[in-house]
Design an enzyme around this catalytic site. Structure first.
Site, mmCIF file in Angstrom:
data_model
loop_
_atom_site.group_PDB
_atom_site.id
_atom_site.type_symbol
_atom_site.label_atom_id
_atom_site.label_comp_id
_atom_site.label_asym_id
_atom_site.label_seq_id
_atom_site.Cartn_x
_atom_site.Cartn_y
_atom_site.Cartn_z
ATOM 1 N N HIS A 40 0.757 -1.058 -0.058
ATOM 2 C CA HIS A 40 -0.038 0.087 0.168
ATOM 3 C C HIS A 40 1.079 1.199 0.144
ATOM 4 O O HIS A 40 0.542 2.188 -0.793
ATOM 5 C CB HIS A 40 -0.975 0.117 1.235
ATOM 6 C CG HIS A 40 -1.627 1.343 1.154
ATOM 7 N ND1 HIS A 40 -1.581 2.228 2.293
ATOM 8 C CD2 HIS A 40 -2.837 1.625 0.715
ATOM 9 C CE1 HIS A 40 -2.392 3.085 2.199
ATOM 10 N NE2 HIS A 40 -2.918 2.743 1.038
ATOM 11 N N GLU A 99 2.090 2.022 -3.665
ATOM 12 C CA GLU A 99 1.056 2.679 -4.268
ATOM 13 C C GLU A 99 1.130 4.164 -4.070
ATOM 14 O O GLU A 99 1.096 4.899 -5.120
ATOM 15 C CB GLU A 99 -0.346 1.903 -4.078
ATOM 16 C CG GLU A 99 -1.439 2.674 -4.531
ATOM 17 C CD GLU A 99 -2.621 2.729 -3.401
ATOM 18 O OE1 GLU A 99 -3.215 3.698 -3.341
ATOM 19 O OE2 GLU A 99 -3.046 1.625 -2.913
ATOM 20 N N HIS A 100 1.211 4.510 -2.927
ATOM 21 C CA HIS A 100 1.238 5.923 -2.486
ATOM 22 C C HIS A 100 2.503 6.674 -3.104
ATOM 23 O O HIS A 100 2.573 7.722 -3.416
ATOM 24 C CB HIS A 100 1.100 6.297 -1.118
ATOM 25 C CG HIS A 100 -0.207 6.152 -0.358
ATOM 26 N ND1 HIS A 100 -0.763 7.296 0.225
ATOM 27 C CD2 HIS A 100 -1.079 5.184 -0.416
ATOM 28 C CE1 HIS A 100 -1.933 7.141 0.680
ATOM 29 N NE2 HIS A 100 -2.190 5.753 0.358
#
Length: 430
Positions: A47, A50-51
């Site tokens: 995650h 992704e950022h």
């Protein structure tokens, strides 16, 4: 025209679907790697990656990535799920080369600058805090943690404050180099796109991407079930009752999807009518079925006030058991129609269609036409659904509840009532 598929020399799959009369294109790169592929010391890293993808490359800083796509009226984003990560954009058809270039840039040349990393870690810590403060979000995290206890499949995608704060730029580089290979990626576009032109653009920017990922296959998941309760001083309680579901590839997957619609897929569903409309025991109730590559989970979510908790769960259990006894042809036909309508409506959205094609390519290695899916639905019978219900709802349950849950029946009482233990069944009887 349908879906057209090409494979580049490095093994990268490229798929498109031309949608007439649409001037825009939804496109993206989908990777068969998500939260489930993290090592024990990487919880939340997928995650975070992704950022960080939009925080700067060798040729573009974060501002340039955002401004270049928005200068042409486009949009760009990314998403992480349990088993996949996607990086996608939507632009007018003449701007597809720019979108491909930016997406390829962030996949091949992201710098993961330590200063940007520190800022983004702070953002995710806020996201974790916000999720914890939102009962109808956190109850699902606790539900999956309980259903797949001590396994990566059950862990929160966001990670924990401790793990997120510990990550370094080197770990991000290592993760993408290890997990992202052409053999585990698909590039998809839907809308006003020409297949050959799109393939050429992808070939120019991703044709030399590493052919193979060096990824370790995640351990097969084992459904455990169990009980989680968190008492909070709230006006309402969030409750999820679940069971072992079915993987994407197994025979009962589509039957499970249809069963979830019959039980709680809309205002005409059994749970909505019995629990909400007739008895007024909650303000929200629905059923769901999540399929993964090797397992699945079937669940019912309800939100209710403190005074109705003790009555709510027995009624839900009653409806689940009734599904193992009888399902009407009318209910089956309605669920089929809902499913088919959802498939057809997805064709009206380029973004939904691109995502659907990508998911099918990653899971099955080929696009699955609407006609094939409708044919599978047409072969479902009442006998098959009632048999599935009897088997599904006799497995060890998962209970997750957040709020004023003191009057929620004990886990053993819920479990015994589902398997038909007479004394407890009478105790929970409506």
């Amino acid at each position: 025209m349908g879906v057209e598929v090409s494979r580049l020399s490095n093994g990268l799959t490229v798929a498109t679907e031309t949608l007439p009369h649409i001037e825009s294109v939804a496109l993206g790169v989908w990777v068969k790697s998500g939260a489930r592929n993290e090592r024990d010391d990487e919880h939340g890293l997928a995650h975070l990656l992704e950022h960080m993808a939009f925080k700067g490359t060798g040729s573009r800083n974060a501002w340039k990535i955002a401004s270049e796509i928005e200068d042409v009226g486009g949009e760009i984003n990314a998403a992480t799920s349990v088993e996949t990560t996607s990086f996608y954009a939507r632009v007018l058809k003449d701007d597809v080369p720019l979108a491909v270039d930016i997406l390829a840039d962030i996949l091949t040349d992201s710098k993961f600058d330590p200063h940007e990393l520190e800022r983004e870690q702070h953002v995710i810590l806020q996201e974790i805090g916000a999720a914890h403060d939102t009962p109808d979000d956190i109850v699902f995290d606790r539900f999956t943690e309980t259903a797949f206890r001590d396994q990566t499949l059950g862990r929160s995608i966001l990670g924990t404050p401790e793990t997120v704060k510990s990550f370094t730029s080197a770990q991000l580089h290592n993760f993408i180099e290890r997990q992202y290979g052409a053999d585990r990626m698909v590039v998809v576009a839907a809308g006003g796109v020409r297949h050959d032109d799109f393939v050429r653009e992808v070939e120019k920017r991703l044709g030399t991407f590493r052919p193979n990922a060096q990824v370790e296959a995640p351990h097969n998941a084992t459904y455990t079930g169990g009980d989680y309760r968190e008492k909070r001083d709230l006006m309402d309680a969030q409750i999820v009752l679940g069971f072992e579901g079915r993987a994407y590839h197994v025979r009962d997957f589509y039957a499970s999807q249809v069963l979830s619609m019959i039980l709680g897929g809309g205002m005409s569903s059994r749970l909505f009518q019995e629990v909400r409309e007739k008895r007024g025991l909650c303000y929200s109730v629905y059923a769901f079925h999540w399929g993964f590559s090797d397992t699945g989970v079937f669940g019912v979510h309800a939100a209710t006030g403190k005074s109705d908790i003790s009555k709510l769960v027995p009624v839900i259990i009653q409806e689940l058991q009734r599904a193992g006894e009888s399902i009407s042809q009318e209910e089956l036909n309605r669920a089929r129609a809902q499913y088919r309508a959802g498939l057809m409506m997805s064709h009206e959205s380029a973004a939904a269609r691109a995502s659907q094609i990508a998911r099918q390519m990653l899971l099955f290695g080929r696009p699955i036409g609407t006609e094939e899916l409708v044919d599978r639905l047409s072969k479902l019978t009442i006998e098959r659904l009632t048999d599935l219900s009897s088997r599904l709802f006799s497995t060890r349950p998962t209970v997750a509840a957040v709020g004023p849950v003191g009057s929620l029946p004990a886990f053993d009482a819920i479990s015994d009532s589902l398997t038909g233990a007479a004394p407890v069944a009478r105790k929970l009887a409506v």
